[in-house]
Scaffold this active site. Structure first.
Site, PDB file in Angstrom:
ATOM      1  N   CYS A 289       0.811  -1.326  -0.111  1.00  0.00           N
ATOM      2  CA  CYS A 289       0.108   0.033  -0.067  1.00  0.00           C
ATOM      3  C   CYS A 289       0.857   1.248  -0.233  1.00  0.00           C
ATOM      4  O   CYS A 289       1.876   1.416   0.941  1.00  0.00           O
ATOM      5  CB  CYS A 289      -0.909   0.173   1.306  1.00  0.00           C
TER       6      CYS A 289
ATOM      7  N   LYS B 289     -10.198  -8.799   6.185  1.00  0.00           N
ATOM      8  CA  LYS B 289      -9.447  -8.277   6.996  1.00  0.00           C
ATOM      9  C   LYS B 289      -9.993  -9.183   8.410  1.00  0.00           C
ATOM     10  O   LYS B 289     -10.880  -9.695   8.742  1.00  0.00           O
ATOM     11  CB  LYS B 289     -10.219  -6.887   7.257  1.00  0.00           C
TER      12      LYS B 289
ATOM     13  N   VAL C  74      -5.943   1.066   7.011  1.00  0.00           N
ATOM     14  CA  VAL C  74      -4.497   1.109   7.118  1.00  0.00           C
ATOM     15  C   VAL C  74      -3.777   2.184   6.062  1.00  0.00           C
ATOM     16  O   VAL C  74      -4.486   2.162   5.099  1.00  0.00           O
ATOM     17  CB  VAL C  74      -3.684  -0.272   6.901  1.00  0.00           C
TER      18      VAL C  74
ATOM     19  N   GLU D  83      -4.925   8.131   8.274  1.00  0.00           N
ATOM     20  CA  GLU D  83      -4.542   9.125   7.200  1.00  0.00           C
ATOM     21  C   GLU D  83      -3.082   9.224   7.316  1.00  0.00           C
ATOM     22  O   GLU D  83      -2.657   9.756   8.254  1.00  0.00           O
ATOM     23  CB  GLU D  83      -5.401  10.351   7.821  1.00  0.00           C
ATOM     24  N   SER D  84      -2.501   8.939   6.440  1.00  0.00           N
ATOM     25  CA  SER D  84      -1.012   8.721   6.204  1.00  0.00           C
ATOM     26  C   SER D  84      -0.529   9.912   6.336  1.00  0.00           C
ATOM     27  O   SER D  84       0.639  10.205   7.058  1.00  0.00           O
ATOM     28  CB  SER D  84      -0.846   8.207   4.865  1.00  0.00           C
TER      29      SER D  84
END
Lengths: 241, 241
Positions: free
Chosen positions: B30, B57, B70, B86-87
């Site tokens: 990802c 999941k 994720v 939230e990256s």
């Protein structure tokens, strides 16, 4: 200083005094632009406002906002007089740059949690537009609002910012000021359930009395009239000018 | 510590040592999760990684990431052991919390400008997915990339962060590492024009040699194989486990 009238295609670029003040390019009824107004007012940052007709944008807008977006905040004292866009980025910039009335918490974890909450507010903003433009129902909207009711309960404070309005409060307020527009659109189908949202109900009442909110407030009638004219294809930008 | 295998439905919740280390819930391929890995590694923050099978999941994921997203970063030393999602929010949190190797500039204007640039990167991420899933062409993608070529030229530095990779560099890198997937998809139609993107070409070569990037790198062959299996409906999450 802008007269408050929205400048459109063919308009002359406004001549502002060379006083070094920030310049906010805005639209009076845009909820995102309202975020910038609220933060500027909360932090008492002197600035000029230039209102833009978004239906027929002025040719010179590209000089101060290359993507033709509002809000745009031009920093005339900085090298090359750059402009900032994106309401949340403008708001955080102002909060970092100006010490008066800090809005975001200083603690990195609390800051991050406030930002995650604002990400989740996208459920409200997108739900709002879907109701107005795609005739969707209210279910999704109220479900998104549940998150904020729960969060206020969890925080145990009157405002998301604690005992006074903070960053989250001002960033989400513009959509609550416009709930009447949904009511206008849906008629009897609309119902704000005070039993489901007791904390938010109280929060709305408190914010309506807040000096900062009052400094840039429009009544339900104004919002409804703006939306009506916008939908009819002749948006009355200058309703309050 | 996770074995690197992706845990899915029916799996037992991994038992991690009570050592107070951060816990990153991730998926190896990802690009958003990769952002969190890069920042953790850049800042040398010890942590555990738990890889998640996103197709099926695990039932316990909801305990650490209520929205089942994720990357999620659980802070086990904080009250109630909260998780961040939230990256970009995770990355900024880590940068604020841990002093080593600061990634975002300290100056509020420069911070804001980096964040606006990352907003504009959405043109790349959405273009990327459109090419892979909606069979759109490359024009929009390259036009979005022009912005980054111009910005590197304007900044006059090798990296967006200056003389070494910074916040913007690590946040956008994962999509450049995956350019091969577009090439795989489009075949001969694909062409990366080094004449159009000379700065980005050099930037890609430099980042490939960067120690942080190398610390969480997958080859074009790996990305292509992951994408191929994902598209076929049996994503091979454990390709590198």
């Amino acid at each position: 200083m802008s007269s408050g009238k929205h400048l459109g295609k063919g308009s002359a670029k406004p001549v502002l005094p060379e006083d070094g003040l920030l310049r906010l390019f805005s639209m009076r009824f845009c909820p995102y632009a309202q975020r910038a107004h609220l933060v500027l007012n909360a932090k008492k940052v002197p600035h000029h406002t230039v209102y833009i007709n978004l239906t027929e944008k002025p040719e010179w807008l590209v000089d101060v906002s290359p993507l033709l977006k509002v809000p745009a905040l031009q920093l005339v004292e900085e090298k090359d007089q750059p402009s900032l866009i994106e309401s949340l980025i403008i708001a955080e910039y102002l909060d970092e740059k100006y010490a008066e009335n800090p809005l975001l918490p200083k603690d990195p974890l609390k800051r991050a949690q406030d930002k995650i909450l604002l990400e989740r507010f996208n459920g409200i903003t997108s739900g709002f537009m879907k109701i107005l433009t795609q005739n969707t129902g209210l279910d999704e909207f109220w479900t998104a609002l549940d998150i904020f009711e729960q969060e206020l309960t969890k925080r145990g404070t009157r405002f998301f910012g604690g005992d006074k309005p903070g960053f989250v409060d001002f960033m989400i307020w513009p959509w609550f000021e416009r709930l009447s527009v949904i009511e206008l659109k849906l008629g009897q189908e609309y119902s704000f359930d005070e039993k489901r949202f007791p904390k938010i109900t109280q929060w709305i009442a408190l914010l309506k009395e807040d000096a900062v909110v009052k400094s840039f407030y429009a009544t339900p009638e104004h919002h409804n009239e703006f939306w009506r004219t916008r939908k009819a294809g002749n948006a009355n930008y200058d309703l309050l000018a």
